[in-house]
Design a protein around this motif. Sequence first.
Motif, PDB file in Angstrom:
ATOM      1  N   LEU A  20       0.681  -1.011  -0.122  1.00 44.95           N
ATOM      2  CA  LEU A  20       0.185   0.214   0.353  1.00 44.95           C
ATOM      3  C   LEU A  20       0.378   1.037  -0.147  1.00 44.95           C
ATOM      4  O   LEU A  20       1.455   0.838   1.190  1.00 44.95           O
ATOM      5  CB  LEU A  20      -1.079  -0.098   0.964  1.00 44.95           C
ATOM      6  CG  LEU A  20      -1.603   1.129   1.168  1.00 44.95           C
ATOM      7  CD1 LEU A  20      -2.663   1.350  -0.142  1.00 44.95           C
ATOM      8  CD2 LEU A  20      -2.139   1.602   2.694  1.00 44.95           C
ATOM      9  N   HIS A  21       1.017   1.629  -1.281  1.00 47.07           N
ATOM     10  CA  HIS A  21       1.525   2.900  -1.603  1.00 47.07           C
ATOM     11  C   HIS A  21       0.666   4.431  -1.092  1.00 47.07           C
ATOM     12  O   HIS A  21      -0.902   4.245  -1.112  1.00 47.07           O
ATOM     13  CB  HIS A  21       1.931   3.575  -2.398  1.00 47.07           C
ATOM     14  CG  HIS A  21       2.660   2.693  -3.386  1.00 47.07           C
ATOM     15  ND1 HIS A  21       4.346   2.136  -2.185  1.00 47.07           N
ATOM     16  CD2 HIS A  21       2.831   1.801  -4.094  1.00 47.07           C
ATOM     17  CE1 HIS A  21       4.735   1.153  -2.951  1.00 47.07           C
ATOM     18  NE2 HIS A  21       4.032   0.484  -3.928  1.00 47.07           N
ATOM     19  N   TYR A  22       1.101   5.868   0.175  1.00 47.55           N
ATOM     20  CA  TYR A  22      -0.387   5.817   0.553  1.00 47.55           C
ATOM     21  C   TYR A  22       0.387   7.464   1.195  1.00 47.55           C
ATOM     22  O   TYR A  22       1.698   7.840   1.635  1.00 47.55           O
ATOM     23  CB  TYR A  22      -0.542   5.230   1.694  1.00 47.55           C
ATOM     24  CG  TYR A  22      -1.681   5.668   3.004  1.00 47.55           C
ATOM     25  CD1 TYR A  22      -3.016   5.849   2.866  1.00 47.55           C
ATOM     26  CD2 TYR A  22      -1.216   6.527   4.462  1.00 47.55           C
ATOM     27  CE1 TYR A  22      -3.736   6.152   3.536  1.00 47.55           C
ATOM     28  CE2 TYR A  22      -2.097   7.079   5.021  1.00 47.55           C
ATOM     29  CZ  TYR A  22      -3.358   7.011   4.512  1.00 47.55           C
ATOM     30  OH  TYR A  22      -4.492   7.561   5.307  1.00 47.55           O
ATOM     31  N   PHE A  23      -0.793   8.175   1.082  1.00 43.68           N
ATOM     32  CA  PHE A  23      -0.583   9.610   1.245  1.00 43.68           C
ATOM     33  C   PHE A  23      -1.672   9.959   2.095  1.00 43.68           C
ATOM     34  O   PHE A  23      -2.803  10.126   1.917  1.00 43.68           O
ATOM     35  CB  PHE A  23      -0.777  10.604  -0.016  1.00 43.68           C
ATOM     36  CG  PHE A  23       0.354  11.609   0.548  1.00 43.68           C
ATOM     37  CD1 PHE A  23      -0.364  12.651   1.839  1.00 43.68           C
ATOM     38  CD2 PHE A  23       1.101  12.215  -0.729  1.00 43.68           C
ATOM     39  CE1 PHE A  23       0.537  14.205   1.562  1.00 43.68           C
ATOM     40  CE2 PHE A  23       2.047  13.062  -0.375  1.00 43.68           C
ATOM     41  CZ  PHE A  23       1.201  14.440   0.660  1.00 43.68           C
ATOM     42  N   GLY A  24      -1.255  10.078   3.689  1.00 43.31           N
ATOM     43  CA  GLY A  24      -1.939  10.527   4.679  1.00 43.31           C
ATOM     44  C   GLY A  24      -2.316  12.093   5.068  1.00 43.31           C
ATOM     45  O   GLY A  24      -1.380  12.058   5.487  1.00 43.31           O
ATOM     46  N   ILE A  25      -3.301  12.493   4.578  1.00 48.02           N
ATOM     47  CA  ILE A  25      -3.501  13.965   6.007  1.00 48.02           C
ATOM     48  C   ILE A  25      -4.159  14.238   6.631  1.00 48.02           C
ATOM     49  O   ILE A  25      -5.212  13.842   6.515  1.00 48.02           O
ATOM     50  CB  ILE A  25      -3.834  14.735   4.792  1.00 48.02           C
ATOM     51  CG1 ILE A  25      -2.712  14.599   3.519  1.00 48.02           C
ATOM     52  CG2 ILE A  25      -3.525  15.978   4.822  1.00 48.02           C
ATOM     53  CD1 ILE A  25      -2.824  15.471   2.155  1.00 48.02           C
TER      54      ILE A  25
END
Length: 514
Positions: free
Chosen positions: A221-226
């Motif tokens: 899982l490549h992920y960008f969390g804000i």
Amino acid sequence: MPNPRRQRAAALTVTSALLALALTGCGEDTGDGDLTRQKLTWRECPAPSQAQGGGTAPSPLPGGGTWQCATMKAPLDWDDPEGDTIGLALIRARASGEAGRRIGSLVFNFGGPGGSGVTTLPAFAGDYANLRTRYDLVSFDPRGVGRSAPVECLDDARLDAYFQQDATPDDAAERAGLVRNTEEFNAACEKNSRKMLPHVRTTDAARDMDLMRQVLGDDELHYFGISYGTELGGVYAHLFPEKVGRAVFDAVVDPTQSPEQSALGQARGFQRALDNYAEHCVSQTEDCPVGDSAQDVKDRIARLLKDLDAEPLPGVFPRRLTQTAATGGIAQALYSQDFWEYLTEGLEQAYDGDGRVLMALSDALNGRGDNGEYSNITAANVAINCADDKPRYDPADVERKLPEFRAASGLFGDYLAWSLLSCTDWAVPGAADHPDVGAAGAPPILVVGNTGDPATPYEGARKMVRALGKGVGIELTYKGQGHGAYDSKNKCVRNAVDGYLLDGREPAAGTVCS
């Protein structure tokens, strides 16, 4: 009462009267009960539902191409994975670069909890165009949100009344009214969404993301969390450390805090942001229109709020700008330095007896559209927070804590202290005192903190790095303003994040951008 403790998505959707936003779903499974083998049916995205925030279908992608939407089936109850299912709304933009350079999917969660990723990703996709050269950009409405089995509480008319209430009570009668309104809101959630409320915890959403990873065909899982998305990413890393790919956490939630500590940290964070706004106003213009000095700016705002407590101003007809609505509007404007001009305009108007701009900002925080209809961001925010957070507070608890909150912020202290009542008589017990994000064995995760962040104060980034475990978190500091760092367009931050996600280059731990 709006609960801004962990909201991010509201800051990204300042109503169309001020900025703009722009999308969502269909799918099918294999029919054999194995949800990991379901095949998604991607179609052109429809206009967003009202629960997602309403509006029009997303515009075509720069350079051609269209947004695609699908619905993924997931278990209603992850403890009974072969039982009832729900549909989760997904959106994607296919990678724009050469096919041989595609890394996989990059999944975004923009926070809240309660924000629709299906509407937010297209609205801000321009910020991520470089990442799209090697990734399919993917986002989703988490369970309970938007088109993903949304939690429903009060109807629009009752929400108008709910957000008009006095959320900073001064006497016993006002306290009783606040408790009564909170109980009525929570009872409506139970009545209308009883089946979903036990199944909207962050651990459930993390398991949904691992199913999503498999259905999208990715080994990792490549992920960008804000914002809250960093908490969701941390919980995912705890549950599935061996499945973490390249991951970025921006505007970082402190995973070690209780709801009380989180709200107190936000009181300090919003006060710091207000101080920065006031200093900026008097230093960047010859004549700051809302005060002669930074202290004068803050004093005049305090007087405005006191006056509104006694006599609200005309707002967005037929509603009036109350003290609570104005406080929420000011908080909304402090989420981004780009919104400071709206705060100045709103204050100028309010001093002249016109509360429309501050009310429009408050409406954005609460998910109210120009048509008077609400998204379900508030319902979902409360449902997810109350399912996650074990502590329950009563008015006596808040009264004891008020001096500390007021010391942290004379303007926001009461507002955030009383928000602790949100889970009063909630139908579902909370899961834990704070999330578990320990991720021993996970690969490096880039953790980006902003020194001027009001909603997720900078100190949380270092706490996240420590909680993830030795050798996992890489801390990057941005000396800036607003909620988050990547969307500030700071070149140093962009280069560090893009270099890591696109090429696997890890910035040195402790890197500082300004």
